[in-house]
Design an enzyme around this catalytic site. Structure first.
Site, short mmCIF file in Angstrom:
data_model
loop_
_atom_site.label_atom_id
_atom_site.label_comp_id
_atom_site.label_asym_id
_atom_site.label_seq_id
_atom_site.Cartn_x
_atom_site.Cartn_y
_atom_site.Cartn_z
N ARG A 172 -8.58 -5.81 11.78
CA ARG A 172 -8.46 -6.17 13.19
C ARG A 172 -8.60 -7.67 13.46
NH1 ARG A 172 -12.64 -1.73 15.13
NH2 ARG A 172 -13.33 -2.14 12.98
N TYR A 213 -6.12 10.64 4.30
CA TYR A 213 -4.71 10.80 3.95
C TYR A 213 -4.64 11.65 2.67
CZ TYR A 213 -3.52 7.82 7.78
OH TYR A 213 -3.37 7.35 9.06
N GLN A 245 0.85 -1.19 0.00
CA GLN A 245 0.00 0.00 0.00
C GLN A 245 0.89 1.25 0.00
OE1 GLN A 245 -2.45 1.60 3.32
NE2 GLN A 245 -4.21 1.33 1.94
C1 LIG Z 1 -3.93 -0.95 13.70
C2 LIG Z 1 -4.58 -0.52 12.40
C3 LIG Z 1 -3.81 0.03 11.41
C4 LIG Z 1 -4.40 0.41 10.19
N1 LIG Z 1 -3.59 0.89 9.18
C5 LIG Z 1 -4.14 1.14 7.97
C6 LIG Z 1 -3.30 1.48 6.87
O1 LIG Z 1 -2.08 1.52 6.98
N2 LIG Z 1 -3.90 1.76 5.69
C7 LIG Z 1 -5.27 1.67 5.52
O2 LIG Z 1 -5.76 1.90 4.41
N3 LIG Z 1 -6.07 1.34 6.55
C8 LIG Z 1 -5.54 1.05 7.74
N4 LIG Z 1 -6.34 0.62 8.76
C9 LIG Z 1 -7.78 0.47 8.51
C10 LIG Z 1 -8.10 -0.96 8.07
O3 LIG Z 1 -7.43 -1.30 6.87
C11 LIG Z 1 -9.61 -1.15 7.86
O4 LIG Z 1 -10.04 -0.30 6.82
C12 LIG Z 1 -10.42 -0.87 9.13
O5 LIG Z 1 -9.74 -1.30 10.29
C13 LIG Z 1 -11.79 -1.57 9.10
O6 LIG Z 1 -11.64 -2.97 8.97
P1 LIG Z 1 -11.81 -3.98 10.24
O7 LIG Z 1 -13.16 -3.69 10.84
O8 LIG Z 1 -11.72 -5.35 9.64
O9 LIG Z 1 -10.72 -3.68 11.20
C14 LIG Z 1 -5.79 0.24 9.99
C15 LIG Z 1 -6.56 -0.32 11.02
C16 LIG Z 1 -5.97 -0.72 12.21
C17 LIG Z 1 -6.84 -1.34 13.28
#
Ligand SMILES: Cc1cc2nc3c(=O)[nH]c(=O)nc-3n(C[C@H](O)[C@H](O)[C@H](O)COP(=O)(O)O)c2cc1C
Length: 379
Positions: free
Chosen positions: A323, A173, A100
């Protein structure tokens, strides 16, 4: 064979199932953004756990775009050996990995970048109404240099052996700031209607394509809506998606929200019922109906049945989670073996803190449980 475990192809990249590890900033790189053994091991562990595609945490394409300590970088050729080791750890386990590429724009941390964060306009972002950082409005030269930096990063990803790249244009971003009328108040070629607000993102796509060729998977993660007053709305976002398709991208990951969107931020808490899950499903469906591209749905997917429903109901082609894999890197193998209990993740987002502090992402709840168990065993 359940649809979720079908083999599919994304611009030549063969994926063994429809599950994606959504980009997750790991906070495990060196100060210079180099991959460490800990980060390389995590990539191997994720691949071992059966997920079809891994997307790395956002990697900064220039130093000025760094968002947090120990964030992965992709701004210089010196980082290629570490990036290649991440790729090898995944390929050795029959996995696929996409890098990414990101620039955090106004979300850059001044103490890391030693200057004011760059932004489309000098409008400060209020995080929880508390933080107001002086910003530097980007000149045309800044925009061109940043577009080229994305191109250079794409070329580096290709050279390191990544199976493709994903452009981060979500979550407030830099590229998401340009798309959003809440942050982009420019009156030049890069601000105004959605065509102009998409211009920088389209130039980034063009710059990467020029360097990596047409047969290299190029994905975009996009906000469907900002959930902010005056922010990006669904119709404009779909129009941007349609322009991206014309520019030659291969898939869109549909997300939403910004760090100023309160409870409607990208990483929502308190997902307890199946109804709470897949919280961008309506938006993903709108993308799917209007844009003829593979759609990756992210946000709150926790149950196999919900994931399956998204594919059967033609809402999404791929299901992306962040997560759940922090707690259970082996979740997909577990589901594949027939144990279809939902992901153990409690969606409390406590994992964000160590990740963003550069301490390395981990499930805080699981660690507490393990520590308690150890103390119990000693007693
Ligand atoms: C610790 C952490 C770091 C994340 N870092 C990024 C990232 O680097 N780039 C991004 O697009 N989204 C990032 N996200 C967002 C996740 O990719 C995702 O869109 C969001 O957590 C929802 O998905 P989930 O409910 O399965 O966690 C991050 C989420 C978490 C929890």
């Amino acid at each position: 064979m359940p649809k979720l475990f079908e083999t599919t192809k994304l611009n030549g990249m063969t994926l063994k199932n429809r599950f994606v590890r959504s980009a997750t900033a790991e906070g495990m790189a060196t100060e210079e953004g180099e991959a460490t053994p800990r980060l390389i091991n995590l990539m191997g562990e994720l691949a071992e756990g059966g997920v079809g595609l891994i997307i790395t945490g956002h990697a900064y394409v220039t130093k000025r775009g760094q968002a947090s300590p120990a964030q992965l970088g992709i701004y210089d050729d010196k980082l290629i050996p570490g990036l290649r080791a991440m790729v090898d750890a995944v390929h050795e386990r029959d996995g696929r990995i996409v890098a990414q590429l990101a620039h955090s724009g106004m979300l850059a941390i001044p103490k890391f970048i030693n200057s004011a964060p760059l932004a489309p306009s000098a409008t400060p972002l209020m995080i929880g109404g508390l933080v107001e950082v002086p910003l530097q409005e980007m000149t045309i030269e800044d925009i061109h240099a940043t577009v080229e930096a994305f191109g250079g990063a794409g070329e580096r990803a290709c050279e390191a052996g990544f199976d493709g790249v994903q452009i981060h244009a979500a979550h407030s971003y830099l590229l998401s700031q340009f798309l959003s009328p809440a942050f982009n108040h420019r009156t030049d070629a890069y601000g105004g209607g959605i065509e102009k607000r998409s211009k920088m993102l389209l130039e980034v796509v063009e710059s990467i394509r020029r360097r990596v060729g047409d047969d290299y998977p190029l994905l975009v993660k996009q906000n469907s809506r900002d959930f902010l007053e005056g922010g990006l709305e669904l119709e404009d976002s779909i129009q941007a998606g349609a322009m991206l398709k014309e520019a030659g991208i291969d898939a869109i990951e549909v997300s939403g929200g910004t760090f100023a969107s309160g409870a409607l931020m990208p990483i929502r808490k308190g997902i307890t019922t199946e109804e709470d899950e897949a919280y961008f499903k309506a938006e993903a469906q709108a993308f799917k109906e209007r844009i003829n591209l593979p759609i990756i749905l992210v946000g709150g997917i926790r149950s196999f049945a919900v994931a399956e429903g998204m594919v059967n109901d033609h809402i999404a082609d791929y299901l992306s989670m962040s997560r759940p894999f922090i707690r259970e890197p082996g979740l997909i193998n577990r589901w594949h073996s027939g144990d279809l209990r939902k992901a153990a993740c409690l969606s409390d987002s406590k994992c964000l803190r160590p990740a963003l502090a550069g301490k390395g992402v981990y499930c805080v709840v699981e660690k507490r449980l393990r520590d308690q168990e150890k103390r119990g065993n000693k007693a």
